[in-house]
Design an enzyme around this catalytic site. Structure first.
Site, mmCIF file in Angstrom:
data_model
loop_
_atom_site.group_PDB
_atom_site.id
_atom_site.type_symbol
_atom_site.label_atom_id
_atom_site.label_comp_id
_atom_site.label_asym_id
_atom_site.label_seq_id
_atom_site.Cartn_x
_atom_site.Cartn_y
_atom_site.Cartn_z
ATOM 1 N N LYS A 140 0.861 -1.183 0.000
ATOM 2 C CA LYS A 140 0.000 0.000 0.000
ATOM 3 C C LYS A 140 0.890 1.223 0.000
ATOM 4 O O LYS A 140 2.031 1.166 0.455
ATOM 5 C CB LYS A 140 -0.857 0.002 1.278
ATOM 6 C CG LYS A 140 -2.176 0.721 1.106
ATOM 7 C CD LYS A 140 -3.211 -0.173 0.488
ATOM 8 C CE LYS A 140 -4.489 0.562 0.180
ATOM 9 N NZ LYS A 140 -5.550 -0.357 -0.244
ATOM 10 N N ASP A 151 -6.875 4.050 -4.711
ATOM 11 C CA ASP A 151 -7.557 3.908 -3.422
ATOM 12 C C ASP A 151 -8.223 5.282 -3.228
ATOM 13 O O ASP A 151 -8.453 5.989 -4.221
ATOM 14 C CB ASP A 151 -6.541 3.559 -2.306
ATOM 15 C CG ASP A 151 -7.208 3.037 -1.042
ATOM 16 O OD1 ASP A 151 -7.544 1.853 -0.986
ATOM 17 O OD2 ASP A 151 -7.442 3.840 -0.105
HETATM 18 N N1 GLU Z 1 -7.329 -0.022 -3.110
HETATM 19 C C1 GLU Z 1 -7.962 -1.229 -3.468
HETATM 20 C C2 GLU Z 1 -7.982 -2.173 -2.296
HETATM 21 O O1 GLU Z 1 -8.039 -1.742 -1.177
HETATM 22 C C3 GLU Z 1 -7.446 -1.826 -4.767
HETATM 23 C C4 GLU Z 1 -6.028 -2.228 -4.797
HETATM 24 C C5 GLU Z 1 -5.550 -2.753 -6.171
HETATM 25 O O2 GLU Z 1 -6.336 -2.907 -7.099
HETATM 26 O O3 GLU Z 1 -4.372 -2.983 -6.243
HETATM 27 O O4 GLU Z 1 -8.002 -3.365 -2.427
#
Ligand code: GLU
Length: 386
Positions: free
Chosen positions: A41, A81
Site C-alpha cells: 500500500k 484507493d
Molecule cells: N485499493 C484497493 C484495495 O483496497 C485496490 C487495490 C488494487 O487494485 O491494487 O483493495
C-alpha cells in the site's frame, strides 16, 4: 506469491500508521483471492480536494518521479484507493513511461482501456461487495432484493455498490461524502450522483439541490441513523464505531457488508457478531477490486486484452473460491488461522488479524507473507492487534 500489490491513497489523513494497517489488510485480502499478488500500500497526505486537473497532474508527476525507482511490473504494482482513480493513474503512468521509456503496462492497474486497462476493473470493487453480500444473505435464506440499503461514501466503490444493489432489486436510500449525507426515500438516482461526483467533482450536497425528494444533512456520522435492512460502509476506515453499531442494530439492520477497508472498529464488529448481525468482512467482501487488478496484470503480461465476458468468467472463478470454505485451508497461513479461530470459521477466520494475539499474528505473517512482512516488522505489530 507475486509482486506487492495494493492501492495508493491521496488524503490529508495519510500517515505511516494508516499505510501500515492498509498494507496488512491487503496481504490477507490478496491471499484470499488465490491470485499471484503479494500485498502493499502507498500514498501521500496530499489533499486533492479543490485542486485543478493541472495541479493534480503536477502532483502525480512529482510523486512518480520518486516512486518509479521502487515499483515495477514484477516488483510492486500500485493502483487506486481513496483520492486516486482513473485520472490519477493516467497521470502517474504517463510520468512512469516518460522516465523509463519502456512499455511496462503492468506497473500500475486501474489504467484506461486504451493503454492496458482491463474491462470490469472500474466496477469490480463495488460489484464484488454486493455479490459477496448476496451470497451471505442467500446462505441465511434471504436476498438483497427488496431490501432498504444504506451505502456510505460516494467514490468509485460506493457508486458501483449502489449500481449492483439496485440492479439486484434493492432500494438504496442514503449516501455520503466527507462533508455530509443525503437521504432520498425515492431511492438514490445514481446517474445524478455520478454526474456530480465523477464528472463535476462536486460535493454530495449538490444532489439535494437538484433532486426535490432528497434531504441533505451536514456531517457524515448521521448516515448511520438512517433506517435500513442492510448497511454497506464504503467510505473509509473506522467509520462505524460501537455507538453507530448500536444505532444500526436498534434500527433493525440484519446485515453489514464492509466495502471500505476496515470500516467497522473492532468494538463494532464484536457488537454486530454478538447481536447476530450477518457481517461480510472487508478482506473478503471488497477483494473483487484487487482480484480484477491481478487479472489486468495477467493481460498486460500476455499483451492481450480479454473481453468483458472473459474477465467476468475468471472473476467468477475467484468469487467461488473465496466463498468455498476449504479454499481457506489451501495454504499455511489460513490453516493456522483456522486453528485459532474455531467458531464460525467461514467468516470469523477472516478477522484473524484482529483477533489473534500479536505473537501468533506475527508468526502467521512471517510464515505467510515472508519478505513483505519483514519490511513491516520494525513497526511493532503489537500496535495493530492488542
Ligand atoms: N485499493 C484497493 C484495495 O483496497 C485496490 C487495490 C488494487 O487494485 O491494487 O483493495
Amino acid at each position: 506469491i507475486g509482486p506487492y500489490k495494493g492501492g495508493l491513497r491521496f488524503h490529508p489523513s495519510v500517515n505511516l500508521s494508516i499505510i501500515k494497517f492498509l498494507g496488512f489488510e491487503q496481504i490477507f485480502k490478496n491471499s484470499l483471492t488465490g491470485l499471484p499478488i503479494g500485498g502493499g500500500k502507498g500514498g501521500s497526505d496530499f489533499d486533492p480536494k479543490g485542486k485543478s486537473d493541472n495541479e493534480i497532474m503536477k502532483f502525480c508527476q512529482s510523486f512518480m518521479t520518486e516512486l518509479y525507482r521502487h515499483i515495477g511490473p514484477n516488483v510492486d504494482v500500485p493502483a487506486g484507493d481513496i483520492g486516486v482513480g482513473g485520472r490519477e493513474i493516467g497521470y502517474l503512468y504517463g510520468q512512469y513511461k516518460r522516465i523509463r521509456n519502456a512499455n511496462d503496462q503492468g506497473v500500475l492497474t486501474g489504467k484506461g482501456l486504451t493503454y492496458g486497462g482491463s474491462l470490469a476493473r472500474t466496477q469490480a470493487t463495488g460489484f464484488g461487495i454486493i455479490y459477496f453480500v448476496e451470497e451471505m444473505l442467500k446462505e441465511a435464506g434471504k436476498t438483497i432484493n427488496g431490501q432498504t440499503v444504506v451505502i456510505s461514501g460516494a467514490g468509485n466503490v460506493a457508486i458501483y455498490a449502489v449500481k449492483k444493489a439496485q440492479e439486484l432489486g434493492a432500494k438504496v436510500v442514503a449516501m455520503c461524502d466527507s462533508s455530509g449525507y443525503i437521504v432520498d426515500e425515492d431511492g438514490i438516482d445514481l446517474p445524478l450522483v455520478q454526474q456530480i461526483k465523477e464528472i463535476e467533482r462536486k460535493r454530495i450536497k449538490e444532489y439535494a439541490v437538484r433532486k426535490p425528494s432528497a434531504k441533505y444533512f451536514e456531517g457524515n456520522k448521521g448516515i448511520w441513523t438512517v433506517k435500513a435492512d442492510v448497511v454497506i460502509p464504503c467510505a473509509t476506515q473506522n467509520e462505524i464505531d460501537l455507538n453507530d453499531a448500536k444505532i444500526i442494530v436498534e434500527n433493525g439492520t440484519f446485515a453489514v457488508g464492509e466495502g471500505a477497508n476496515m470500516p467497522c472498529t473492532n468494538e463494532a464488529v464484536e457488537y454486530f457478531l454478538e447481536k447476530g448481525v450477518l457481517l461480510a468482512p472487508a478482506k473478503a467482501a471488497n477483494a473483487g477490486g484487487v482480484a480484477t487488478s491481478a487479472l489486468e496484470m495477467s493481460q498486460n503480461s500476455m499483451r492481450l486484452s480479454w473481453t468483458f465476458e472473459e474477465v467476468d468468467e475468471k472473476y467468477d472463478n475467484y468469487k467461488q473460491r473465496v466463498h468455498r470454505k476449504n479454499f481457506y485451508l489451501r495454504n499455511g497461513l489460513q490453516e493456522m488461522g483456522f486453528k485459532y479461530v474455531e467458531k464460525d470459521v467461514k467468516y470469523e477466520m477472516l478477522y484473524v488479524g484482529k483477533k489473534l494475539s500479536s505473537k501468533v499474528y506475527d508468526e502467521l505473517m512471517v510464515a505467510y507473507a515472508g519478505p513483505v512482512y519483514h519490511k513491516f516488522r520494525d513497526y511493532q505489530a503489537d500496535e495493530l492487534i492488542d
